[in-house]
Design an enzyme around this catalytic site. Structure first.
Site: not given
Length: 650
Positions: A79, A178-179, A363, A365, A367-368, A442, A463, A465, A476
């Site tokens: 990233r 991601s987020h 989020d 993508d 996954d959260r 993590t 997790e 997060s 996730k």
């Protein structure tokens, strides 16, 4: 006369398009079902093959390049700022290094199928074209791409594991940070998922990093046509005896089919049919929008008004949106949803009226996930523990559906894991239910070996997060977590004549049995990386040397640098965070995050246990405040980072 002229123009345009495609020129590839402005000739453009011509779409050009510093993947890929990725050869260098690594580990690249898609953030579409040309040069014979270049991260895993019967693709490039915020001045990311649908293991990501430090050329088929990713369909590109197939498909179909093997949608629909049930779902202008519309509105019958921010945007709404373009489902950023649900920034109820019963967010993508009740915040650690405690309500864990039916036998959950910083609430459930339990570093990749082991299938992991999932995929899965909650709510509300059981009721019942793990996380963002490393090294060196009076009212049980020994393959992951464990069940954890793009983020995790007979209705931030003050002193945090206060508290 005018009609004849218009007809001539159309025919000339058609001839030009056909000619450009036949020589592999710069034309965009038309795919099956393409909406072209040529009435009677459009059908002849379907499933087009490129033949003949002077330009070979498969001619490989070797372009000289040089290593670019800092291309080390973090816990979830590489990233950086978007403009960095847009720089000369930055993306191409990393992708070429990845292919060189895959060749070295003997992945079936040549003649294989590759998935390429992302969360729709800025530069997603351009990146797909760059990767496609390099992939073809490496011998990939089929490209799978979600419509408009969109695939949620769990959906990408589902595509690898289930499309066309499963395991036809050797891997996927997922374009996401991601987020993290999206936009030309924000963040971009890329990660590689391997043949099991999960993130590449450390041995592969380390190899990729080593290749980025010695790369000297990029191999690309520059004449390969750009792909029209806006239209669903299949196109074959042929030159001589070589053919490459490009398939653009509905991004929701594979993931939803997998979710159908996990849940009883008819039972959940009955919950939605109750007049006293309502919900609100926030996709935060990320990739989840199309999935949310399909699942909640089309399949479960929710009104469109129950969804917010369900149109994917390249900047996730940008700085003028309620989330400021930060598609991270937490109390600070998902404010539009939290305000509607009556939840304040610190997690306390606002007293707002007419709030929905159930709320959730994804989020960028997808996954959260974040779970809310009316005026009630469910912490991610509690959410994970509650799902495991109520797993018998979910068909996947009853041995009735999907992989649970294959491996689960008579049903039941066979294994659980949490990341080390995640609260120990899950530990208590696993101990009570005698479920095998694991504590990992993590990063979702550390769950992979456990999820692939039949002995522990079906499996749940999570997790702190805001990440929760099972081994239905190898990522996730925000949608899975929300549906798991809805399945439990449906089971507890099967009798419409009885009062509605809410998310808050379920969590409070959980505390009454297991006690409560009060929990908070302090983030110190943009810290100098060298200073953060020195702070961590000092604490690691102090292990076993701390004076007895260093901990105030707490009695130290253990202080160490967490190290993970994988029980499946024996691999060892060192330097995974500093832990202070106290005799009363409280914990302090320090970790330097690998998901930021500028500097380092020091994360401080605070946890204090209260038994079921104690006060279970305190505010978490107040409960852990003194523990936080102790942690800051132990780390000499202000001295090393120059920070008086955290950037974010969750």
């Amino acid at each position: 006369r005018l009609l004849r002229r218009m007809r001539a123009v159309v025919l000339l345009a058609l001839a030009a398009a056909t000619s450009a495609a036949s020589v592999g020129g710069p034309a965009i590839l038309p795919l099956a079902g393409a909406r072209m402005s040529i009435p009677s000739k459009a059908a002849s453009m379907r499933a087009m093959s490129l033949r003949g011509g002077s330009a070979d779409p498969f001619e490989v050009t070797a372009k000289p390049t040089a290593p670019i510093e800092g291309q080390k993947p973090g816990t979830s890929g590489l990233r950086k700022k978007t403009r960095t990725f847009m720089g000369e050869n930055y993306l191409a260098n990393f992708v070429q290094a990845a292919f060189d690594s895959l060749t070295e580990v003997k992945a079936p690249v040549k003649g294989g199928t590759l998935v390429v898609s992302g969360d729709g953030r800025f530069y997603n579409k351009e990146a797909i074209q760059i990767i496609a040309k390099i992939a073809v040069a490496e011998g990939v014979s089929r490209l799978w791409i979600g419509k408009d270049g969109l695939l949620s991260t769990p959906a990408a895993s589902a595509v690898i594991r289930s499309r066309e019967g499963g395991f036809k693709a050797f891997g996927a490039f997922i374009l996401s940070a991601s987020h993290n915020p999206g936009g030309i001045d924000e963040d971009f990311g890329i990660k590689y998922n391997c043949e099991n649908g999960g993130p590449a293991p450390e041995k592969v990501t380390e190899l990729i990093f080593e290749k980025t430090k010695t790369i000297s050329e990029i191999r690309s088929c520059d004449a390969f046509p750009d792909i029209d990713i806006s239209t669903v369909g299949s196109t074959k590109i042929t030159h001589g005896d070589k053919t490459v197939t490009v398939e653009v498909f509905d991004s929701t179909e594979d993931h939803i089919e997998v979710l159908k093997t996990c849940f009883d949608f008819e039972a959940i629909k009955k919950l939605f049919d109750r007049e006293d049930f309502s919900m609100c779902y926030d996709s935060m202008s990320g990739v989840q929008g199309p999935y949310a519309k399909k699942v909640f509105c089309e399949m479960l019958g929710a009104p469109a008004s129950s969804l917010m921010n369900c149109e994917p945007k390249e900047d996730f709404g940008g700085p003028d949106s309620p989330s400021h373009g930060h598609a991270d489902p937490n109390l600070a950023n998902a404010r539009e949803l939290c305000d509607r649900m009556g939840v304040a920034k610190d997690g306390s109820p606002t007293g707002a009226a007419n709030t929905p019963v159930f709320g959730a967010a994804a989020d960028g993508d997808a996954d959260r996930n974040m779970i809310l009740g009316s005026g009630f915040f469910v912490s991610p650690s509690d959410s994970l523990a509650v799902l495991v405690d109520n797993c018998e309500e979910i068909p996947y864990f009853q041995g009735k559906k999907g992989i649970g039916a294959i491996f689960g036998g008579k049903g039941g959950l066979k294994g659980c894991a949490r990341s080390m910083p995640t609260s120990m609430a899950l530990d208590r459930v696993c101990e009570a239910k005698k479920i095998p339990f694991f504590e990992t570093p993590t990063g979702w990749k550390f769950f992979g070996n456990l999820m692939d082991t039949p002995k522990y299938t079906p499996f749940v992991c999570g997790e702190e997060s805001f990440g929760t999932g099972s081994n239905h995929v190898r990522e996730k899965d925000g949608m899975w977590a929300v549906l798991a909650w809805l399945q439990i709510l449906a089971a507890k509300n099967s009798d419409p004549s009885k009062p509605l059981v809410t998310p808050g009721d379920i969590v409070r019942d959980f505390w009454s049995v297991y006690g409560r793990n009060y929990y908070a996380r302090y983030d110190y963002e943009g810290v100098d990386l060298d200073s953060a490393k020195k702070m961590m090294s000092r604490m690691a060196e102090m292990a076993g040397k701390w004076p007895a009076d260093s901990f105030g009212d707490y009695t130290l049980k253990l202080a160490d640098m967490f190290e993970y020994n994988d029980p499946i393959d024996g691999s060892v992951s060192k330097n995974q965070g500093i832990r202070f464990l106290f005799t009363d069940g409280s914990r302090i954890v320090f970790r330097v995050s690998g998901t930021g793009v500028v500097g380092a983020t020091v994360r401080l995790y605070l946890e204090k246990y209260e038994s079921k007979d104690g006060d279970l209705n305190q505010h978490p931030l107040e409960v852990v405040k003194k523990l936080g003050e102790l942690a800051v002193d132990l780390a000499n945090l202000k001295e090393f980072t120059g920070r008086d206060a955290p950037s974010l508290v969750t």
